[in-house]
Write a protein that holds these residues in place. Structure first.
Motif, mmCIF file in Angstrom:
data_model
loop_
_atom_site.group_PDB
_atom_site.id
_atom_site.type_symbol
_atom_site.label_atom_id
_atom_site.label_comp_id
_atom_site.label_asym_id
_atom_site.label_seq_id
_atom_site.Cartn_x
_atom_site.Cartn_y
_atom_site.Cartn_z
ATOM 1 N N VAL A 26 -3.244 4.893 4.913
ATOM 2 C CA VAL A 26 -4.659 4.520 5.015
ATOM 3 C C VAL A 26 -5.118 4.761 6.445
ATOM 4 C CG1 VAL A 26 -6.261 2.549 4.955
ATOM 5 C CG2 VAL A 26 -4.570 2.844 3.135
ATOM 6 N N ARG A 82 1.598 1.443 7.878
ATOM 7 C CA ARG A 82 1.471 1.142 6.448
ATOM 8 C C ARG A 82 2.244 -0.104 6.030
ATOM 9 N NH1 ARG A 82 3.177 5.776 2.353
ATOM 10 N NH2 ARG A 82 5.229 5.176 3.123
ATOM 11 N N VAL A 127 0.862 -1.174 0.000
ATOM 12 C CA VAL A 127 0.000 0.000 0.000
ATOM 13 C C VAL A 127 0.903 1.231 0.000
ATOM 14 C CG1 VAL A 127 -1.659 1.295 1.395
ATOM 15 C CG2 VAL A 127 -1.915 -1.173 1.101
ATOM 16 N N THR A 179 2.493 -2.814 7.322
ATOM 17 C CA THR A 179 1.790 -4.070 7.623
ATOM 18 C C THR A 179 0.580 -4.282 6.705
ATOM 19 O OG1 THR A 179 0.247 -3.106 9.225
ATOM 20 C CG2 THR A 179 2.389 -3.802 10.073
ATOM 21 N N LEU A 180 0.344 -3.342 5.778
ATOM 22 C CA LEU A 180 -0.853 -3.424 4.936
ATOM 23 C C LEU A 180 -0.526 -3.904 3.523
ATOM 24 C CD1 LEU A 180 -2.607 -0.021 5.833
ATOM 25 C CD2 LEU A 180 -2.930 -2.272 6.898
ATOM 26 N N VAL A 181 -1.422 -4.682 2.958
ATOM 27 C CA VAL A 181 -1.341 -5.016 1.536
ATOM 28 C C VAL A 181 -2.710 -4.771 0.906
ATOM 29 C CG1 VAL A 181 0.517 -6.737 1.692
ATOM 30 C CG2 VAL A 181 -1.865 -7.444 1.963
ATOM 31 N N ALA A 182 -2.686 -4.347 -0.355
ATOM 32 C CA ALA A 182 -3.915 -4.217 -1.140
ATOM 33 C C ALA A 182 -4.069 -5.516 -1.911
ATOM 34 C CB ALA A 182 -3.813 -3.031 -2.091
ATOM 35 N N THR A 215 -4.690 4.968 12.427
ATOM 36 C CA THR A 215 -3.869 4.858 11.226
ATOM 37 C C THR A 215 -3.014 3.601 11.350
ATOM 38 O OG1 THR A 215 -3.763 7.276 11.018
ATOM 39 C CG2 THR A 215 -2.146 6.003 9.776
#
Lengths: 218, 218
Positions: free
Chosen positions: B131, B146, B127, B148-151, B143
């Motif tokens: 986000v 970031r 990402v 640790t996030l994947v789309a 929040t």
């Protein structure tokens, strides 16, 4: 008399993902960073541009625009910019130099939200992909409900005193609002703009040039 | 003999954001959905295409491709597709018809991860935007970090029995992995593909056509 608005344009990134300093690439006869500065100018009493250490690009003197040298991280670069913002600024915007297409109207919207009482205001757009939280091995830990997520952009506007307090602790975040949120202060999301993309990969610069060529932006 | 792989191509969406049924638009002489079916075909022993209620498009008969009618939600449509998948299928992939550029290699990667022991495997990309989680008034609640996030994208592959169990409860999710995760089963993220975008807005279809015209996909 409304309080002074200052904007920090963060142009200090080494652009590891992009491969070179994307913010200084040409985009329709101006550098990417110049687009960002020009959009900020309509709303700002003053602008601080944070340049990469060593200032490999030079910077033509421009009235109302100060320059400072960035630090090792994005947050550290913002802190250096913040030191150059005069004490009488009431509202401070932070904007990424790699977002050339933020409009003056978007600057106006985040500043208006702060003037209306928010500690901070950030543009956000709905997230269209499903986003998951993963561990270091790529195993999914959670899937936040998509309708509660927004992808945020810059410019982000803040009460100057709150932003200074948020940065005083020296924390790190992928945006400034994260540090303000850590204080427990109220950050509001306002509608972002589809064209206000961050130029992350070389294809993003290609896209930006097609937008300029098509006359979709100016 | 490896277990049979079946793929459900979800083409039932009304495409509210797009304004019309984008999955049936022309893209270089084939419909968008045909690209998705063709990519799935290399890896699949059989394919089920889930069409919109009323089947406004017709569907030419094609060997190895079954069609069923979708339901009121994405998850309900997948359930209808799953009912048409034969009992001897060991692995089931679910793929969005609006993603024309997933490659056969991506289908192979998610299927391989399931064969190697995961209950499910989904493609994901980093990402790049920050986000935030917001409440109904747009006030930021959190929040997530970031990194640790994947789309996530489709195709998503699952052990057939786990996917059937996940859908038996009749839940809803923006993807199938969410329902599998709710069982406590292990879902792994594998590297996604930059071109494997979901065509959400009309500009996305313009982008897809430039990719075809440039010979970047086939």
């Amino acid at each position: 008399v409304p309080e002074a608005v200052w904007t920090i344009v963060v142009a200090a990134g080494a652009a590891r993902r992009f491969g070179r300093a994307k913010q200084f690439e040409d985009l329709g006869g101006r550098r990417v960073v110049d687009w960002a500065v020009d959009a900020a100018a309509s709303l700002s009493n003053g602008i601080v541009v944070v340049l990469p250490p060593g200032d490999p690009v030079g910077w033509p003197a421009q009235p109302g625009v100060l320059t400072v040298t960035g630090g090792a991280t994005r947050s550290e670069s913002v802190r250096r910019g913040l030191e150059a913002v005069p004490a009488d600024a009431g509202v401070v915007c932070v904007h990424d130099a790699a977002r050339p297409f933020a409009t003056p109207a978007l600057f106006a919207a985040v500043v208006a939200a702060v003037r209306a009482g928010a500690a901070g205001a950030v543009p956000g757009t709905p997230v269209t992909d499903t986003v998951k939280v993963v561990d270091a091995e790529g195993v999914v830990l959670a899937t936040p409900e998509r309708s509660t997520l927004v992808a945020v952009q810059t410019p982000q506007a803040f009460r100057a005193d709150v932003l200074r307090r948020a940065h005083a602790a020296g924390g790190e975040g992928t945006d400034d609002a994260t540090l303000v949120e850590a204080l427990g202060a109220r950050v509001l999301v306002v509608p972002g703009e589809a064209r206000n993309r961050k130029l992350t990969n070389p294809e993003d610069l290609d896209w930006a040039r097609t937008q300029v060529d098509a006359g979709a932006v100016r």
